[in-house]
Motif scaffolding. Structure first.
Motif, PDB file in Angstrom:
ATOM      1  N   SER A 195       2.793   1.900  -3.332  1.00 58.37           N
ATOM      2  CA  SER A 195       1.920   2.426  -4.387  1.00 58.37           C
ATOM      3  C   SER A 195       1.624   3.909  -4.163  1.00 58.37           C
ATOM      4  CB  SER A 195       0.626   1.616  -4.473  1.00 58.37           C
ATOM      5  OG  SER A 195      -0.084   1.694  -3.255  1.00 58.37           O
ATOM      6  N   GLN A 196       1.369   4.318  -2.897  1.00 60.35           N
ATOM      7  CA  GLN A 196       1.125   5.733  -2.591  1.00 60.35           C
ATOM      8  C   GLN A 196       2.370   6.565  -2.892  1.00 60.35           C
ATOM      9  OE1 GLN A 196      -2.193   5.601  -2.426  1.00 60.35           O
ATOM     10  NE2 GLN A 196      -2.254   6.961  -0.685  1.00 60.35           N
ATOM     11  N   ASN A 231      -6.724   3.027  -4.154  1.00 55.10           N
ATOM     12  CA  ASN A 231      -5.788   2.397  -3.211  1.00 55.10           C
ATOM     13  C   ASN A 231      -6.224   2.648  -1.771  1.00 55.10           C
ATOM     14  OD1 ASN A 231      -3.437   2.132  -1.424  1.00 55.10           O
ATOM     15  ND2 ASN A 231      -2.286   1.765  -3.282  1.00 55.10           N
ATOM     16  N   SER A 232      -5.993   3.860  -1.285  1.00 54.28           N
ATOM     17  CA  SER A 232      -6.289   4.180   0.124  1.00 54.28           C
ATOM     18  C   SER A 232      -7.776   4.066   0.440  1.00 54.28           C
ATOM     19  CB  SER A 232      -5.817   5.598   0.451  1.00 54.28           C
ATOM     20  OG  SER A 232      -4.424   5.666   0.454  1.00 54.28           O
ATOM     21  N   HIS A 269       0.837  -1.211   0.000  1.00 59.23           N
ATOM     22  CA  HIS A 269       0.000   0.000   0.000  1.00 59.23           C
ATOM     23  C   HIS A 269       0.870   1.258   0.000  1.00 59.23           C
ATOM     24  CE1 HIS A 269      -2.631   3.192   1.352  1.00 59.23           C
ATOM     25  NE2 HIS A 269      -1.975   3.268   2.495  1.00 59.23           N
TER      26      HIS A 269
END
Length: 309
Positions: free
Chosen positions: A156-157, A200-201, A153
């Motif tokens: 990716s951020q 994502n988030s 995660h």
């Protein structure tokens, strides 16, 4: 198009421009940070030095306390020192590092809370198979999966942000580096990046929250035929966890599940999952948990007695 980045430093606007409010916030958040360290260390030592470490629920709680300490330490010390500073700045490199570590430990925390909900579901809905399903090997696998999920995660951020061009304004309307305030400063079209951040988030927060709620729905469904005393005991083991989940997830969902826009209220909501939730976790899990209080009493009384001798 080649990335153009003229910004080497960001100016953080912080929580307030009022010096009196900043001074009050400094005292308040310093006390909160001390309470976070004392409370979570107390839980970790009490669990590690007692037989509670053999129980999956406390095994996970031990790691939750550790992730709380790491998570809040990525943001709170900088916030506290900035409250006394005339000019609040952070270098581009430190900003990207803060972004990565915040989402890494925040992701781990979300997944550990989900693992704890699974543990409660198995304990209440499949009590006869509990020791087999929640073996130490299974618990270790769950913790490894939580750390891996948090890392993926966070990466990716980080990748969505680190390649953005920053060539103009450098005033970040927040007290730490997060994705949405950074997207606002990028001198390129960030609509696609914003959608990817939500995917994502936003989706991670939403899906894990739904999974958590479903697990408690199945728990409530399973205990409907229990005696009053058994229902009370089952619900008491879950109530602490539900309180922590609501404190952490409600503000996170408010910020990350919507399109890539920033509101002045975001900074206040962010305080809930960066400072307030990590501070209340130890209180919630100790004040409402008889086993935890007994373990703490035994460990610290034994330590006091050994010092006396």
């Amino acid at each position: 198009m080649e990335k153009s980045n003229n910004v080497t430093i960001f100016i953080l606007l912080g929580l307030s421009q009022n010096k009196n409010i900043e001074l009050i916030c400094f005292v308040l958040f310093l006390l909160c940070y001390i309470a976070i360290w004392l409370g979570n260390l107390l839980i970790m030592i009490s669990i590690t030095c007692s037989q509670l470490i053999d129980q999956p629920m406390y095994f996970f709680l031990n790691y939750l306390s550790l992730s709380d300490l790491c998570y809040t330490s990525t943001v709170t010390p900088k916030l506290i020192t900035d409250l006394l500073a005339e000019r609040k700045t952070i270098s581009y490199r430190n900003c990207m590092t803060q972004l990565f570590t915040t989402h890494f430990f925040g992701g781990i925390e979300i997944f550990i809370l989900t693992g704890m909900a699974y543990d409660r579901y198995v304990a209440i809905c499949k009590p006869l198979h509990y020791t087999v399903i929640m073996s130490r090997q299974r618990c270790n696998i769950i913790i490894t999966a939580c750390c891996t999920g948090g890392f993926l995660h966070s990466v990716s951020q980080f990748l969505l942000t680190v390649f953005l061009p920053f060539c103009g304004p450098n005033e970040l309307d927040h007290y730490f580096c997060d994705v949405y305030p950074l997207l606002k400063l990028a001198c390129s079209n960030t609509r696609l990046t914003g959608l990817l951040v939500i995917a994502n988030s936003g989706l991670i927060a939403l899906v894990t929250f739904v999974v958590l709620m479903l697990s408690y729905f199945f728990i409530l469904y399973s205990i409907r035929g229990y005696s009053v005393e058994s229902r009370r005991k089952a619900l008491s083991t879950c109530s602490s966890h539900i309180t922590v989940v609501v404190l952490f997830f409600a503000p996170a969902l408010f910020i990350y599940i919507r399109p890539a826009t920033t509101f002045p209220e975001d900074k206040v909501f962010a305080l809930f999952y960066t400072i307030i939730a990590p501070m209340f976790n130890p209180l919630i899990y100790t004040l409402r948990n008889v086993e935890m209080k007994n373990a703490m009493r035994k460990v610290w009384c034994r330590h006091t007695l050994s010092e006396g001798k």
